[in-house]
Design a protein around this motif. Structure first.
Motif, PDB file in Angstrom:
ATOM      1  N   SER A   1     -12.268   5.500  61.560  1.00  0.00           N
ATOM      2  CA  SER A   1     -11.063   6.233  61.149  1.00  0.00           C
ATOM      3  C   SER A   1     -10.121   5.311  60.397  1.00  0.00           C
ATOM      4  O   SER A   1     -10.304   4.105  60.348  1.00  0.00           O
ATOM      5  CB  SER A   1     -10.327   6.810  62.360  1.00  0.00           C
ATOM      6  N   ILE A   2      -9.073   5.929  59.855  1.00  0.00           N
ATOM      7  CA  ILE A   2      -7.993   5.151  59.238  1.00  0.00           C
ATOM      8  C   ILE A   2      -7.273   4.370  60.328  1.00  0.00           C
ATOM      9  O   ILE A   2      -7.052   4.893  61.422  1.00  0.00           O
ATOM     10  CB  ILE A   2      -7.001   6.114  58.539  1.00  0.00           C
ATOM     11  N   PRO A   3      -6.870   3.114  60.091  1.00  0.00           N
ATOM     12  CA  PRO A   3      -6.149   2.359  61.110  1.00  0.00           C
ATOM     13  C   PRO A   3      -4.939   3.118  61.615  1.00  0.00           C
ATOM     14  O   PRO A   3      -4.143   3.652  60.848  1.00  0.00           O
ATOM     15  CB  PRO A   3      -5.738   1.070  60.366  1.00  0.00           C
ATOM     16  N   GLY A   4      -4.793   3.150  62.940  1.00  0.00           N
ATOM     17  CA  GLY A   4      -3.733   3.958  63.533  1.00  0.00           C
ATOM     18  C   GLY A   4      -2.339   3.432  63.286  1.00  0.00           C
ATOM     19  O   GLY A   4      -1.379   4.194  63.263  1.00  0.00           O
ATOM     20  N   ASP A   5      -2.164   2.103  63.110  1.00  0.00           N
ATOM     21  CA  ASP A   5      -0.824   1.556  62.947  1.00  0.00           C
ATOM     22  C   ASP A   5      -0.125   2.135  61.730  1.00  0.00           C
ATOM     23  O   ASP A   5       1.064   2.417  61.752  1.00  0.00           O
ATOM     24  CB  ASP A   5      -0.888   0.036  62.815  1.00  0.00           C
TER      25      ASP A   5
ATOM     26  N   GLU B   1      -8.247  19.808  63.347  1.00  0.00           N
ATOM     27  CA  GLU B   1      -8.759  18.716  62.524  1.00  0.00           C
ATOM     28  C   GLU B   1     -10.118  18.258  63.044  1.00  0.00           C
ATOM     29  O   GLU B   1     -10.258  17.926  64.228  1.00  0.00           O
ATOM     30  CB  GLU B   1      -7.752  17.554  62.539  1.00  0.00           C
ATOM     31  N   GLN B   2     -11.119  18.249  62.139  1.00  0.00           N
ATOM     32  CA  GLN B   2     -12.443  17.763  62.522  1.00  0.00           C
ATOM     33  C   GLN B   2     -12.460  16.250  62.707  1.00  0.00           C
ATOM     34  O   GLN B   2     -13.259  15.733  63.473  1.00  0.00           O
ATOM     35  CB  GLN B   2     -13.478  18.169  61.480  1.00  0.00           C
ATOM     36  N   ASN B   3     -11.596  15.545  61.986  1.00  0.00           N
ATOM     37  CA  ASN B   3     -11.516  14.095  62.146  1.00  0.00           C
ATOM     38  C   ASN B   3     -10.700  13.801  63.408  1.00  0.00           C
ATOM     39  O   ASN B   3      -9.483  13.675  63.379  1.00  0.00           O
ATOM     40  CB  ASN B   3     -10.871  13.459  60.919  1.00  0.00           C
ATOM     41  N   ALA B   4     -11.403  13.724  64.535  1.00  0.00           N
ATOM     42  CA  ALA B   4     -10.731  13.599  65.824  1.00  0.00           C
ATOM     43  C   ALA B   4      -9.936  12.310  65.937  1.00  0.00           C
ATOM     44  O   ALA B   4      -8.881  12.281  66.576  1.00  0.00           O
ATOM     45  CB  ALA B   4     -11.755  13.684  66.948  1.00  0.00           C
ATOM     46  N   ASN B   5     -10.422  11.230  65.319  1.00  0.00           N
ATOM     47  CA  ASN B   5      -9.675   9.972  65.367  1.00  0.00           C
ATOM     48  C   ASN B   5      -8.280  10.127  64.789  1.00  0.00           C
ATOM     49  O   ASN B   5      -7.287   9.696  65.380  1.00  0.00           O
ATOM     50  CB  ASN B   5     -10.435   8.886  64.594  1.00  0.00           C
ATOM     51  N   LEU B   6      -8.202  10.733  63.613  1.00  0.00           N
ATOM     52  CA  LEU B   6      -6.899  10.946  62.985  1.00  0.00           C
ATOM     53  C   LEU B   6      -6.009  11.828  63.847  1.00  0.00           C
ATOM     54  O   LEU B   6      -4.846  11.532  64.096  1.00  0.00           O
ATOM     55  CB  LEU B   6      -7.089  11.601  61.614  1.00  0.00           C
TER      56      LEU B   6
END
Length: 247
Positions: free
Chosen positions: A236-240, A192-197
């Motif tokens: 990124s999208i909120p992790g919760d 995944e390129q979106n490392a945060n996700l």
């Protein structure tokens, strides 16, 4: 469950992987992150038998699968949802799902698994007779993952599931990835390129750069690593929401 040792892969004399090694424990989500051309997709393609391994080994559940034919690897319980989704555009959603179960003969179990797919991805049930090529990007990604699940894998390789998808559907898809891991017990290797996700839902991560692993650690440690934060982490999208399966 999955172990790679000193893996080298080349395309036409150009080296894509320079001796990478990694492990994916049973029941875990492990992620590979890195920029374009880092070797992430090449790693998955080598594992699933699509790309030829020049040297090194790939061991799945104690069995050497290096350079085995792709259909034999699927039959052993390892499925690949590829970058770009690669759905069969002219086939219906239902036909695509049945293609995922092509090697299976347990018809009653296939029907049961279809129902489970529809629970995970209810939108696919609404579009069963629709040509896959007419679906949105997010719906095609759902279908690509569902098609891989229909082979009844033990380990799922996911390549760039957020690529080219509307943000609202990205959250849905990543929530389902968490659910697949937790509820179905599938081991997942995620590119995944979106490392945060990726780092929010995985337990361990490897950072690839020009075909080499330059870092590997728990995802908590990687997320706090200044070099990783500087090179890969942004909004990124909120992790919760992801941690709770999107609920």
């Amino acid at each position: 469950m999955l172990e790679i040792r000193n893996l080298h892969v080349s395309y036409g004399g150009i080296a894509a992987l320079h001796g990478i090694s990694l492990e994916v424990p049973a029941g875990s989500i492990v992620t590979l992150i890195g920029g374009n051309g880092a070797g992430k997709s090449s790693t998955l393609r080598a594992i699933s038998g699509i790309a030829k391994v020049a040297s090194g080994s790939i061991v799945f559940e104690g069995r050497d699968i290096t350079n085995k034919p792709a259909h034999e690897i699927v039959a052993l319980g390892l499925a690949h949802s590829p970058e770009g989704r690669m759905v069969f555009s002219n086939l219906t959603v239902l036909e695509n799902l049945h293609m995922g179960a092509h090697l299976r003969r347990d018809r009653n179990a296939i029907s049961s698994d279809l129902e489970r797919i529809f629970t995970l991805f209810p939108r696919l049930k609404e579009r069963l007779q629709q040509a896959a090529g007419t679906l949105s990007g997010g719906e095609q990604q759902m279908l690509a993952i569902a098609r891989a699940l229909m082979s009844k894998p033990k380990c799922l390789l996911l390549d760039e599931p957020s690529l080219g998808i509307a943000p609202i559907l990205v959250q849905t898809i990543f929530s389902r990835i968490v659910e697949i891991n937790r509820e179905l017990g599938l081991t997942i290797l995620l590119v995944e390129q979106n490392a945060n996700l990726a780092l929010r839902i995985a337990s361990h991560g490897y950072v690839l750069e020009t075909g080499r692993i330059i870092l590997n650690d728990t995802t908590d440690s990687l997320r706090s690593n200044p070099a990783v934060r500087s090179a890969y982490l942004g909004e990124s999208i909120p992790g919760d929401a992801l941690a709770n399966g999107g609920n």
